[in-house]
Scaffold this motif. Structure first.
Motif, PDB file in Angstrom:
ATOM      1  N   SER A   1      21.536  13.388  -4.246  1.00 32.74           N
ATOM      2  CA  SER A   1      20.394  14.433  -4.254  1.00 32.74           C
ATOM      3  C   SER A   1      19.298  13.989  -5.463  1.00 32.74           C
ATOM      4  O   SER A   1      18.026  14.142  -5.416  1.00 32.74           O
ATOM      5  CB  SER A   1      20.887  15.791  -4.790  1.00 32.74           C
ATOM      6  N   ASP A   2      19.789  12.868  -6.217  1.00 31.34           N
ATOM      7  CA  ASP A   2      19.001  12.231  -7.208  1.00 31.34           C
ATOM      8  C   ASP A   2      18.222  11.146  -6.701  1.00 31.34           C
ATOM      9  O   ASP A   2      17.183  10.708  -7.089  1.00 31.34           O
ATOM     10  CB  ASP A   2      19.763  11.840  -8.470  1.00 31.34           C
ATOM     11  N   MET A   3      18.729  10.541  -5.519  1.00 24.88           N
ATOM     12  CA  MET A   3      18.184   9.133  -5.152  1.00 24.88           C
ATOM     13  C   MET A   3      16.884   9.436  -4.339  1.00 24.88           C
ATOM     14  O   MET A   3      16.585  10.299  -3.688  1.00 24.88           O
ATOM     15  CB  MET A   3      19.359   8.652  -4.370  1.00 24.88           C
ATOM     16  N   ASP A   4      15.969   8.231  -4.311  1.00 26.94           N
ATOM     17  CA  ASP A   4      14.849   8.027  -3.829  1.00 26.94           C
ATOM     18  C   ASP A   4      15.172   8.130  -2.001  1.00 26.94           C
ATOM     19  O   ASP A   4      16.162   7.520  -1.672  1.00 26.94           O
ATOM     20  CB  ASP A   4      14.084   6.743  -4.095  1.00 26.94           C
ATOM     21  N   ILE A   5      14.521   8.951  -1.440  1.00 28.21           N
ATOM     22  CA  ILE A   5      14.736   9.163  -0.131  1.00 28.21           C
ATOM     23  C   ILE A   5      14.705   7.921   0.865  1.00 28.21           C
ATOM     24  O   ILE A   5      15.523   7.708   1.695  1.00 28.21           O
ATOM     25  CB  ILE A   5      13.965  10.262   0.632  1.00 28.21           C
ATOM     26  N   ASN A   6      13.889   7.073   0.414  1.00 23.08           N
ATOM     27  CA  ASN A   6      13.747   5.625   1.168  1.00 23.08           C
ATOM     28  C   ASN A   6      14.984   4.629   1.022  1.00 23.08           C
ATOM     29  O   ASN A   6      15.412   4.034   1.925  1.00 23.08           O
ATOM     30  CB  ASN A   6      12.509   4.680   0.697  1.00 23.08           C
ATOM     31  N   ALA A   7      15.692   5.100  -0.277  1.00 21.12           N
ATOM     32  CA  ALA A   7      16.798   4.356  -0.474  1.00 21.12           C
ATOM     33  C   ALA A   7      18.080   4.874   0.418  1.00 21.12           C
ATOM     34  O   ALA A   7      18.773   4.062   0.911  1.00 21.12           O
ATOM     35  CB  ALA A   7      17.311   4.190  -1.908  1.00 21.12           C
TER      36      ALA A   7
END
Length: 815
Positions: free
Chosen positions: A666-672
Motif C-alpha cells: 500500500s506504501d509502494m509506488d504503483i510502477n514498482a
C-alpha cells in the motif's frame, strides 16, 4: 627506401621503431601473447581484425572516390592547351589541388595493409603503416587550406561552362569489388569533401584499434603515436575549417554563419510537414527540399524566415491558445515499429541469400516510407516560435532535450546586438541557395538511410542507476529523466523521484530501459515547478526548468559486460553520477531451471500454487489487486519502469512470505508493483504458456482461416496445466480491465500485449538459436508472433475455465 618523417610531433624513439618495421618485417611478438592464459587478449586481437576489415573496406571506397575525382582531370588538362579549352590550367590546378598526392598515399597504404588483413595472424603488426599515414597529413593541410577556393572555382566554372557543369554533376564512382553495384553517380562537390571527412574517420579507427590492442603488443606505441599526430592535426584544422564550411556572405558583404540545422516536424495548416530548419547567426530559416530531376542540383524552397531580433518564445500563458495537437495513439506507433523491424529482417534475409537487388530496393523503399511516417507522427512536444510582428509557428519534437538545444542556441545568439531586417527576394534566394551546401545534417534520420557498415545499435535492456548530482548553486526540488533514441528520434523512458530542497540529491534509483536499436543515452536534470499558475493546459508542455542535460554514446563493446560500468556526465557545471549495464534481449528473457523450492520467484507455478493451496499464486493476486485499486488510471502503467531497488525489495518480501507484505504494497509506488508482477512472470523457470506448446502457438497464430485459428488457439489453452491456465485467464481479465481505461492511462490492448507477450511466451534456448542471427531479428520475428498470440486472447470474448474444459474438440490432435 626509408621514408622521412617531417612531423614535429613524432617522438624520436618511436619513429625508429616505425622504421624498423617499415618493410613489413614484424618485430618479435611479446612472449605469451595470445596464449590460453590470456583469453581477453585473444578476444581483443579478434576485434582488431574486425575493426581493420571494416576500415579496409571503407578505404577501398575512399580510393574509388578519389579515382572518380581524378578521372576527368587528364582530359581537362589535354583540352586546356587547345583552341577550345573547357577550363584553364590554373582552374584545373585549383580544383584538383593535391588530390593526386592524397590518392597515392592511400593507395600505397591500402596495398600494404590489405595482404596483412587477408593473411591474418594475431602477431601481425601494422602500426607502422598507420604511423606513416599520420606522418603524411601535411598533404591534407595543404588540401584543407585550398578547399574553399577549390569549391568556389568549381562552382564558377559550372555556371559559366555547360560542359564542365555536366561533368561535375555526375562523376561515376566504382563500387567495391564484392558489390553488385558497378557504379554510383556523385557530384564533384560531394567528392571534394571526402578527404576532410576521411581524416576524422581514420582517427576514430585508431581509437578502436587501440582499445583492442594489448598494451604489450608491438603495435600499441605506434598506434598511440599515430593517434596523437592525427588528433593534433584535427584540432589545428577544425578551427579553420568549421567557419569556412558554415559561412555565407550576404549581398551587402557581411558574413552570416550557419550555427545549427536539422529536420523538425512543423504543424502547418493543421497537418504535419517535415522541414529542414537552419539557424544562422541572425536569422532562423524554415525550408523544404525541392523535388528535382535526376542529376540536377538539389535546392531548398524557403517556407518562412524570422530575423532573430524579431523572434520571441511565447510564455506558458500565451501558449494556451495554440492549436490542438492530434496525437497518434501509442499502439499505432508500436504497430509501425513492428512492421519496420519485420521489413529489416526481410532485407537481411535477402542479403544473406544473395537476393535480387531489385527486391532489396523495394523492401528498403517500403521501410523508408514506414520510417518516414513514424518520424512525422511520433513527435508531440510543442516548440513554439513567435515573430513579434505577428505570426507564430509551431514545431513538434519528440524530446525535451532537443527543444532545449534549439531554444538555448537561439537565446545565445540573441545576446548579441542584433538588428531587425527584411530580406529582398535576391538576398533570400542567395541565403536559401546556400543551405544545400552548408547543411551539416544531410539525411532524414531514418535507419534506411544508413550505410550497411554503420552500427545497428543495441537491442535489449539497459539497466541504469542514477546515483546523485553535485554542482547546484542553491537548494531546489530536483529530478532526472532518461531518454534513448528509437527509430531515428528520442523518447523519454524513465524519471527519478523529486528530491526536495537540496543542492546534492541522492536518488540511487535503478531503471530497466528497453532499447530498440539505440545508440545514445541522454540524461536531463530538472527543477520541479510547483507553482500552479505556471502550469500549462497543454499536457505536453513541460514547464519545469532544465538545469542541465548531457548525452553519451552507447558503445556496444563497453556496455556489453556483465559488470556495472560507472560514469559521470557533466552538464552546465552540474555532475550527475550514474552506472549502467546492458543485457541483450535473448539474455534478459533467458530462463534457468530452478532447484530452489522456497519462495515464489524462479519456482515452478505448480509448486507455488500447491504449497499455497491456491489456484492463482498469491503474488499475482496481490499485485493485480493493488494495480486495480490505485494504478489502473496511471499513465503508462506496465510500460513505465518502476525503480529497480523498490522492485527488489518487494521480491524479497514475497519470497520470505513476510507478514508486512500488504502494508508495504500500500506504501509502494504503483510502477514498482507493476514491475514486480512482470518480473515474477519473467523469472518463472519456464514461460507461463510453456516451452512444450511454444511451437504450436507460433503455428496457430499464423493460420489464416479464422475458424481453424479459433479451434487451434482454444485447444492450446486446454492443453496447458491447470495452474498455468487459471493464472493466465486471471491475468487476461485484469489486462482487459486496464485497457478499458485507455483514454486515461494510454494503455491499449496492443500496448499491453507488447509488454507481456514476450514474457508469457518465449522460445526455449534451443528453439531460438536455430534461425536467429541478428539482435534485431530477435526483436522482430519472435516478438511479433508472441505479441500477436497474447493480443488474440485479449481481443477474444471472456474465456471461462469451466466452459473451456467442458467443450469437446472439433478435432483432437496431440500438440
Amino acid at each position: 627506401m626509408p621514408y622521412i618523417d617531417e612531423s614535429p610531433t613524432m617522438s624520436p624513439q618511436l619513429s625508429t621503431r616505425g622504421q624498423d618495421s617499415r618493410d613489413g618485417v614484424s618485430p618479435t611478438p611479446t612472449d605469451g601473447l595470445g596464449t590460453g592464459g590470456e583469453r581477453d587478449a585473444g578476444k581483443g586481437l579478434e576485434m582488431r581484425k574486425l575493426v581493420l576489415s571494416g576500415f579496409l573496406a571503407s578505404e577501398e571506397i575512399y580510393i574509388n572516390q578519389l579515382e572518380a575525382l581524378l578521372l576527368p582531370m587528364k582530359p581537362l588538362k589535354a583540352t586546356a592547351t587547345t583552341s577550345q579549352p573547357v577550363l584553364t590550367l590554373q582552374q584545373i590546378e585549383t580544383i584538383f589541388y593535391k588530390i593526386q598526392d592524397i590518392y597515392e598515399i592511400h593507395k600505397e597504404f591500402y596495398d600494404s595493409l590489405s595482404p596483412k588483413v587477408q593473411q591474418w595472424d594475431s602477431n601481425i603488426t601494422m602500426g607502422h603503416l598507420f604511423q606513416k599515414l599520420a606522418s603524411q597529413l601535411g598533404v591534407y593541410k595543404a588540401f584543407v587550406d585550398n578547399y574553399k577556393i577549390a569549391l568556389e572555382t568549381a562552382e564558377k566554372c559550372s555556371q559559366s561552362n555547360y560542359q564542365f557543369q555536366k561533368i561535375s554533376e555526375e562523376l561515376k564512382v566504382k563500387g567495391p569489388k564484392d558489390s553488385k553495384e558497378s557504379h554510383t553517380s556523385v557530384t564533384m562537390e560531394a567528392l571534394l569533401y571526402k578527404p576532410i571527412d576521411r581524416v576524422t574517420r581514420s582517427t576514430l579507427v585508431l581509437h578502436d584499434l587501440l582499445k583492442h590492442t594489448p598494451a604489450d603488443h608491438p603495435d600499441y606505441p605506434l598506434l598511440q603515436d599515430a593517434l596523437r599526430i592525427s588528433q593534433n592535426f584535427l584540432s589545428s584544422i577544425n578551427e579553420d575549417i568549421d567557419p569556412r564550411r558554415t559561412a555565407v556572405t550576404t549581398p551587402k558583404g557581411e558574413t552570416r554563419q550557419l550555427v545549427k540545422d536539422g529536420f523538425l516536424v512543423e504543424l502547418s495548416e493543421g497537418s504535419r510537414k517535415l522541414r529542414h530548419v537552419f539557424l544562422f547567426t541572425d536569422v532562423l530559416l524554415c525550408a523544404k527540399l525541392k523535388k528535382t530531376a535526376v542529376g540536377k542540383h538539389q535546392q531548398y524552397d524557403c517556407k518562412w524566415y524570422v530575423p532573430l531580433a524579431d523572434l520571441v518564445f511565447p510564455s506558458p500563458e500565451e501558449s494556451e491558445h495554440c492549436p490542438q495537437v492530434h496525437v497518434i495513439p501509442d499502439h499505432e506507433l508500436e504497430d509501425m515499429k513492428m512492421k519496420i523491424s519485420a521489413i529489416k529482417s526481410e532485407v537481411q534475409k535477402e542479403k544473406a541469400n544473395k537476393g535480387q537487388s531489385r527486391a532489396i530496393e523495394r523492401l528498403k523503399k517500403k521501410m523508408f516510407e514506414n520510417e518516414f511516417w513514424l518520424l512525422l507522427n511520433s513527435p508531440a512536444i510543442p516548440f513554439r516560435i513567435h515573430n513579434r510582428n505577428g505570426k507564430s509557428y509551431l514545431f513538434l519534437l519528440s524530446s525535451d532535450y532537443e527543444r532545449s538545444e534549439w531554444r538555448e542556441a537561439i537565446q545565445k545568439l540573441q545576446k548579441k546586438d542584433l538588428q531587425a531586417f527584411v530580406l529582398s527576394s535576391v538576398e533570400l534566394q542567395v541565403l536559401t541557395g546556400s543551405c544545400f551546401k552548408l547543411r551539416t545534417v544531410h539525411n532524414i534520420p531514418v535507419t534506411s538511410n544508413k550505410d550497411d557498415d554503420e552500427s545497428p545499435g543495441l537491442y535489449g535492456f539497459l539497466h541504469v542507476i542514477v546515483h546523485s548530482a553535485k554542482g547546484f548553486k542553491q537548494s531546489a526540488n530536483l529530478y532526472c529523466t532518461l531518454e534513448v533514441d528509437s527509430f531515428g528520434y528520442f523518447v523519454s523512458k524513465a524519471k527519478t523521484r523529486v528530491f526536495r530542497d537540496t543542492t546534492e540529491p541522492q536518488w540511487n534509483e535503478e531503471f530497466e530501459i528497453e532499447l530498440e536499436g539505440s545508440q545514445s543515452l541522454r540524461i536531463l536534470c530538472y527543477e520541479k515547478c510547483y507553482d500552479k499558475t505556471k502550469l500549462n493546459k497543454d499536457n505536453n508542455e513541460i514547464v519545469d526548468k532544465i538545469m542541465g542535460k548531457g548525452q553519451i554514446q552507447l558503445d556496444p563493446q563497453a556496455v556489453q559486460t556483465k559488470n556495472w560500468h560507472m560514469d559521470v556526465i557533466e552538464m552546465n557545471g552540474i555532475k550527475v553520477e550514474f552506472s549502467m549495464k546492458f543485457t541483450s534481449r535473448d539474455m534478459s528473457l533467458k530462463r534457468t531451471p530452478s532447484k530452489k523450492q522456497t519462495g515464489v520467484f524462479g519456482v515452478k507455478i505448480s509448486v507455488v500454487t500447491k504449497r499455497e493451496r491456491s489456484k492463482v499464486p498469491y503474488i499475482v493476486r496481490q499485485c493485480i489487486e493493488e494495480v486495480e485499486k490505485r494504478g489502473i488510471e496511471e499513465v503508462g502503467i506496465y510500460r513505465i519502469s518502476g525503480v529497480a531497488t523498490d522492485i527488489q525489495a518487494l521480491k524479497a518480501v514475497f519470497d520470505a512470505n513476510n507478514k508486512d507484505i500488504l502494508v508495504m504494497l500500500s506504501d509502494m509506488d504503483i510502477n514498482a508493483i507493476a514491475g514486480t508482477l512482470k518480473l515474477y512472470f519473467r523469472e518463472l523457470p519456464e514461460p507461463l504458456l510453456t516451452d512444450r506448446l511454444y511451437p504450436a502457438f507460433m503455428e496457430g497464430i499464423a493460420l489464416s482461416d479464422p475458424a481453424a485459428k479459433e479451434n487451434c488457439m482454444m485447444h492450446l489453452l486446454r492443453s496447458l496445466p491447470d495452474p498455468n491456465l487459471i493464472t493466465f485467464l486471471f491475468l487476461l481479465e485484469h489486462l482487459k480491465r486496464v485497457a478499458e481505461k485507455e483514454p486515461v492511462n494510454k494503455m491499449s490492448l496492443h500496448n499491453l500485449a507488447t509488454v507481456f507477450g514476450p514474457t508469457l511466451l518465449r522460445p526455449s534456448e534451443g528453439e531460438s538459436k536455430g534461425h536467429l542471427t541478428l539482435a534485431s531479428d530477435i526483436w522482430s520475428h519472435d516478438v511479433m508472433a508472441q505479441v500477436q498470440v497474447l493480443l488474440y486472447y485479449l481481443q477474444h470474448p471472456p474465456i471461462s475455465f469451466t466452459e473451456l474444459k467442458r467443450n469437446t474438440l472439433y478435432f483432437s490432435t496431440d500438440v
